[in-house]
Design a protein around this motif. Structure first.
Motif, PDB file in Angstrom:
ATOM      1  N   HIS A  31      30.789 -29.616   6.718  1.00  0.00           N
ATOM      2  CA  HIS A  31      31.530 -30.542   5.860  1.00  0.00           C
ATOM      3  C   HIS A  31      30.677 -31.754   5.497  1.00  0.00           C
ATOM      4  N   ASP A  32      29.973 -32.303   6.487  1.00  0.00           N
ATOM      5  CA  ASP A  32      29.170 -33.504   6.245  1.00  0.00           C
ATOM      6  C   ASP A  32      27.975 -33.213   5.337  1.00  0.00           C
ATOM      7  N   ILE A  33      27.426 -32.016   5.428  1.00  0.00           N
ATOM      8  CA  ILE A  33      26.314 -31.642   4.544  1.00  0.00           C
ATOM      9  C   ILE A  33      26.769 -31.643   3.087  1.00  0.00           C
ATOM     10  N   VAL A  34      27.959 -31.094   2.846  1.00  0.00           N
ATOM     11  CA  VAL A  34      28.511 -31.095   1.487  1.00  0.00           C
ATOM     12  C   VAL A  34      28.694 -32.530   0.989  1.00  0.00           C
ATOM     13  N   ALA A  35      29.206 -33.404   1.859  1.00  0.00           N
ATOM     14  CA  ALA A  35      29.415 -34.802   1.478  1.00  0.00           C
ATOM     15  C   ALA A  35      28.100 -35.475   1.109  1.00  0.00           C
ATOM     16  N   CYS A  36      27.066 -35.205   1.880  1.00  0.00           N
ATOM     17  CA  CYS A  36      25.752 -35.797   1.585  1.00  0.00           C
ATOM     18  C   CYS A  36      25.227 -35.308   0.242  1.00  0.00           C
ATOM     19  N   ARG A  37      25.356 -34.033  -0.016  1.00  0.00           N
ATOM     20  CA  ARG A  37      24.839 -33.488  -1.279  1.00  0.00           C
ATOM     21  C   ARG A  37      25.641 -33.987  -2.478  1.00  0.00           C
ATOM     22  N   ASN A  38      26.945 -34.212  -2.290  1.00  0.00           N
ATOM     23  CA  ASN A  38      27.747 -34.796  -3.363  1.00  0.00           C
ATOM     24  C   ASN A  38      27.178 -36.134  -3.808  1.00  0.00           C
ATOM     25  N   LEU A  39      26.728 -36.910  -2.845  1.00  0.00           N
ATOM     26  CA  LEU A  39      26.229 -38.252  -3.146  1.00  0.00           C
ATOM     27  C   LEU A  39      24.918 -38.217  -3.923  1.00  0.00           C
ATOM     28  N   LEU A  40      24.226 -37.091  -3.887  1.00  0.00           N
ATOM     29  CA  LEU A  40      22.909 -37.000  -4.530  1.00  0.00           C
ATOM     30  C   LEU A  40      22.980 -36.605  -5.998  1.00  0.00           C
ATOM     31  N   ARG A  41      24.176 -36.269  -6.489  1.00  0.00           N
ATOM     32  CA  ARG A  41      24.289 -35.875  -7.898  1.00  0.00           C
ATOM     33  C   ARG A  41      23.881 -37.024  -8.807  1.00  0.00           C
ATOM     34  N   GLY A  42      22.972 -36.729  -9.722  1.00  0.00           N
ATOM     35  CA  GLY A  42      22.522 -37.727 -10.676  1.00  0.00           C
ATOM     36  C   GLY A  42      21.505 -38.708 -10.135  1.00  0.00           C
ATOM     37  N   ILE A  43      21.001 -38.491  -8.907  1.00  0.00           N
ATOM     38  CA  ILE A  43      20.032 -39.394  -8.285  1.00  0.00           C
ATOM     39  C   ILE A  43      18.693 -38.673  -8.141  1.00  0.00           C
ATOM     40  N   ASP A  44      17.620 -39.374  -8.390  1.00  0.00           N
ATOM     41  CA  ASP A  44      16.286 -38.797  -8.208  1.00  0.00           C
ATOM     42  C   ASP A  44      15.977 -38.730  -6.710  1.00  0.00           C
ATOM     43  N   ALA A  45      16.172 -37.554  -6.145  1.00  0.00           N
ATOM     44  CA  ALA A  45      15.914 -37.357  -4.716  1.00  0.00           C
ATOM     45  C   ALA A  45      14.675 -36.493  -4.505  1.00  0.00           C
ATOM     46  N   SER A  46      13.703 -36.645  -5.377  1.00  0.00           N
ATOM     47  CA  SER A  46      12.496 -35.823  -5.255  1.00  0.00           C
ATOM     48  C   SER A  46      11.639 -36.235  -4.054  1.00  0.00           C
ATOM     49  N   ARG A  47      11.577 -37.545  -3.790  1.00  0.00           N
ATOM     50  CA  ARG A  47      10.800 -38.049  -2.651  1.00  0.00           C
ATOM     51  C   ARG A  47      11.702 -39.004  -1.857  1.00  0.00           C
ATOM     52  N   VAL A  48      12.129 -38.572  -0.688  1.00  0.00           N
ATOM     53  CA  VAL A  48      13.135 -39.310   0.072  1.00  0.00           C
ATOM     54  C   VAL A  48      12.543 -39.851   1.367  1.00  0.00           C
ATOM     55  N   ALA A  49      12.773 -41.140   1.612  1.00  0.00           N
ATOM     56  CA  ALA A  49      12.486 -41.729   2.925  1.00  0.00           C
ATOM     57  C   ALA A  49      13.799 -41.748   3.689  1.00  0.00           C
ATOM     58  N   LEU A  50      13.894 -40.944   4.741  1.00  0.00           N
ATOM     59  CA  LEU A  50      15.122 -40.826   5.525  1.00  0.00           C
ATOM     60  C   LEU A  50      15.047 -41.823   6.672  1.00  0.00           C
ATOM     61  N   GLU A  51      15.784 -42.943   6.550  1.00  0.00           N
ATOM     62  CA  GLU A  51      15.592 -44.107   7.405  1.00  0.00           C
ATOM     63  C   GLU A  51      16.779 -44.409   8.324  1.00  0.00           C
ATOM     64  N   LEU A  52      17.591 -43.435   8.633  1.00  0.00           N
ATOM     65  CA  LEU A  52      18.790 -43.695   9.430  1.00  0.00           C
ATOM     66  C   LEU A  52      18.477 -43.837  10.911  1.00  0.00           C
ATOM     67  N   ALA A  53      19.076 -44.845  11.543  1.00  0.00           N
ATOM     68  CA  ALA A  53      18.902 -45.029  12.981  1.00  0.00           C
ATOM     69  C   ALA A  53      19.801 -44.081  13.769  1.00  0.00           C
ATOM     70  N   ASP A  54      20.990 -43.785  13.236  1.00  0.00           N
ATOM     71  CA  ASP A  54      21.918 -42.871  13.897  1.00  0.00           C
ATOM     72  C   ASP A  54      21.337 -41.466  13.888  1.00  0.00           C
ATOM     73  N   SER A  55      21.068 -40.915  15.053  1.00  0.00           N
ATOM     74  CA  SER A  55      20.349 -39.646  15.146  1.00  0.00           C
ATOM     75  C   SER A  55      21.137 -38.487  14.544  1.00  0.00           C
ATOM     76  N   ILE A  56      22.436 -38.402  14.846  1.00  0.00           N
ATOM     77  CA  ILE A  56      23.234 -37.301  14.310  1.00  0.00           C
ATOM     78  C   ILE A  56      23.346 -37.407  12.791  1.00  0.00           C
ATOM     79  N   GLY A  57      23.532 -38.617  12.294  1.00  0.00           N
ATOM     80  CA  GLY A  57      23.568 -38.805  10.849  1.00  0.00           C
ATOM     81  C   GLY A  57      22.244 -38.444  10.199  1.00  0.00           C
ATOM     82  N   ALA A  58      21.147 -38.826  10.824  1.00  0.00           N
ATOM     83  CA  ALA A  58      19.827 -38.535  10.274  1.00  0.00           C
ATOM     84  C   ALA A  58      19.571 -37.032  10.220  1.00  0.00           C
ATOM     85  N   LEU A  59      19.951 -36.320  11.278  1.00  0.00           N
ATOM     86  CA  LEU A  59      19.743 -34.869  11.307  1.00  0.00           C
ATOM     87  C   LEU A  59      20.631 -34.169  10.281  1.00  0.00           C
ATOM     88  N   THR A  60      21.844 -34.680  10.091  1.00  0.00           N
ATOM     89  CA  THR A  60      22.727 -34.119   9.065  1.00  0.00           C
ATOM     90  C   THR A  60      22.101 -34.242   7.688  1.00  0.00           C
TER      91      THR A  60
END
Length: 442
Positions: A31-60
């Motif tokens: 469910h959370d993976i779908v939510a994350c991908r929804n947020l990426l619509r219309g955004i240039d996500a070609s080069r992403v810096a994944l900067e989350l401190a929350d480990s479970i959120g970062a892995l998701t």
């Protein structure tokens, strides 16, 4: 998308990740993976810096980004707060930074409807080296190279509960995450718990029976006394040379555990493991290879490794020489049919033109009964250039340090060349380890 496909082998009800704050089942993760991908619509996500401190959120987010982003910089929490990060991020040039404020929007726009952001054939993952003795480097991997040695037996994997004491976005931590994911094992994340003793208590509470850590961390864990009657089925060491004393201590403390010393590095990728209870690895690997890798020793004494398939790159350039070998930077020596790891070439001490590897001297000092931990480092000298010094953490607080110092010096003089013997010994209450679990040498 390799990572998401791994979830199809595990039931939605199974709890996959557990931290002190939350737990996530496979169904929750989908469910959370779908939510994350929804947020990426219309955004240039070609080069992403994944900067989350929350480990479970970062892995998701990592799983959500595979197949969508071309390149993802997996930023360890400790690196993000360091002085090096601004320069490394500028070098990476992200089109999108996924941080706490951005990720919060995912829940606001969550949807169970499938979405199809622009897809890419293969996502590349950028990892930072530990920078133990210098500035971190950015190394690029493929999903295949990161999952190369992961065992995908989910029926057996359910028997294991892995503990994670590393940052999940350090190479060693990511290996634990991916192995647990591939085999359907529960993963207990305690990397944000402050002390080693508290981490041990959480591992015990959650019945972790498999753990990968550096030799430094294992020594601290044993000295903490926090494990009690903990029973491990799998013990893994990596990230630093493992000396015979820690291998013996772990086998004595956990006689039913399988103890493996893994050789792997961010630069060379996954290498191989040794399970015979002896330091180093059999010299025959230099001729026969191991786990699909070819091994050689360079003229300067460092280990060269030729991966079976993918050769990691840095800044778009392959790290391999024309023959396909990558210089690991780890000094080795062949002794009695074993190839022993001495330490990092970049961390050597120059004593009057002679090279001293701190880890080699530390291993000798640890042979002395009563020594808990050791840090060998240089001290400037107008005559010799540098001198060898040692900080010693006694195993017991009430140790007679004068007597212990005498034992250490006698042992060093018998086992080491004269220029390697410490010119100065200082006793300390504790020797710190850095966020990668290694002795802090900066």
């Amino acid at each position: 998308m390799i990572l998401e496909e791994l979830l199809t082998k595990i039931s939605d009800e199974q709890v996959l990740w557990v931290s002190p704050e939350e737990q996530t089942s496979v169904g929750d993760l989908r469910h959370d993976i779908v939510a994350c991908r929804n947020l990426l619509r219309g955004i240039d996500a070609s080069r992403v810096a994944l900067e989350l401190a929350d480990s479970i959120g970062a892995l998701t987010w990592m799983i959500a980004l595979e197949g969508i982003a071309e390149v993802v910089f997996l930023v360890p929490d400790s690196l993000r707060s360091s002085d090096d990060y601004s320069a490394l991020k500028a070098r990476f040039q992200p089109t999108l930074s996924v941080d706490e404020s951005f990720a919060e929007k995912a829940s606001e726009k969550s949807s169970d409807l499938p979405v199809s952001p622009k897809a890419v054939d293969h996502t590349r993952w950028v990892l930072a080296t530990s920078g133990t003795t210098g500035t971190p480097k950015l190394i690029e991997h493929s999903t295949n190279s990161l999952t190369k040695t992961c065992k995908a037996d989910t029926s057996r994997g359910r028997e294991f509960t892995w503990g994670l004491v590393y940052d999940p976005f350090r190479f060693a931590g990511l290996q634990v995450v991916l192995q647990a994911l591939a085999s359907g094992s529960r993963l207990v994340l305690c990397n944000h718990i402050g002390s080693v003793k508290d981490q041990a208590a959480f591992l015990r509470e959650k019945n972790a029976n498999a753990l990968s850590a550096t030799p430094t961390y294992w020594r601290k864990l044993l000295m903490s006394g926090g494990l009690g009657n903990q029973s491990f089925r799998q013990i893994t060491l990596g990230g630093e040379p493992a000396d015979q004393s820690i291998l013996n201590a772990l086998k004595a403390a956990f006689p039913s555990a399988r103890v493996a010393h893994i050789y792997a590095s961010t630069e060379a990728g996954v290498g191989f493991s040794v399970v015979d209870g002896l330091v180093g690895f059999p010299a025959q690997y230099l001729e026969q290879g191991v786990a699909g890798n070819q091994l050689r020793i360079s003229e300067s004494g460092t280990l060269l490794i030729k991966p079976e398939e993918h050769a990691p790159s840095a800044g778009g350039a392959s790290l391999a020489n024309p023959d396909g070998f990558i210089d690991s930077g780890d000094l080795v020596a062949v002794r009695e049919e074993r190839v022993l790891f001495l330490g990092r070439d970049s961390g050597a001490i120059n004593v009057g033109g002679n090279k001293v590897v701190p880890e080699e001297v530390e291993a000798v000092i640890r042979e002395v009964d009563g020594v808990g931990e050791v840090l060998v480092k240089p001290k400037g000298s107008g005559v010799m250039g540098q001198l060898v010094t040692a900080e010693i953490q006694p195993r017991k607080a009430d140790t007679d340090t004068a007597a212990l110092k005498k034992q250490i010096m006698t042992h060093c003089r018998a086992r080491l060349e004269r220029y390697k013997v410490p010119a100065l010994i200082r006793f300390v209450a504790e020797i710190e380890h850095n966020p990668t679990g290694k002795i802090s040498r900066k």
